[in-house]
Design a protein around this motif. Sequence first.
Motif: not given
Length: 216
Positions: A176-201
């Motif tokens: 969901l890396t496009m969520a912060p850049r595409k308005e249509a995906m803005s509702d998915l930003i929390p899921l993107y952020e969770a996925s990003r944190r998990r990936a770094f961990e």
Amino acid sequence: MATLLHIDSSVFPTGVSSSRSVAGAFRSAWEEQHPEGTVIYRDFATAPVPHITADAHTAAFTTPSERTPEQAAAFAARVELIEELEQADAILIGAPMYNFTVPSTLKAWLDNVILPGRTAGEMPSAQGTPVTVVASRGGSYRPGTPREDCEFVLNYLEAVLKGTLGLDVDFIVPELTMAPRKEAMSDLIPLYEASRRRAFEEANTKAKELAQRLGA
């Protein structure tokens, strides 16, 4: 001393590319465990390997003394890549999804290093080498999502890296890396952020676990 082969294939720089950022975190954790180790780094955005040619392909099935100068040169370039693969104690690959599959530059590398009778076949020369793939993607293609049938990265790399090269494959999937850049995906930003944190961990944990596994 341990050797890590690190490959980045994103066309974007680290500040923009999720695969580069997460792979960079993995590498940093790895280097903390292997301060005297070696990292072989290939950035396919700045220095892509040549796509396979007829000379590079046919040279593999031609006796060295009978190769043309063009075949010899093309095959020597393949051998350099193959030897890097064989000498690595671990491999790290940044593999973003572009148009439902891997970047063509990564495919070119795979075409070069897959050599029947050496890296592929009954006894692959790099068999068992652990490879961690950071497979980032702009959306989600997990089972149960609307586009699960368009997942052509994980299954392809599993088949090639494990099934053909005999490597021990593990994936980190920032999605969901496009969520912060595409308005249509803005509702998915929390899921993107969770996925990003998990990936770094996962990058930090997996790098340290791999270091212990290899006897760091």
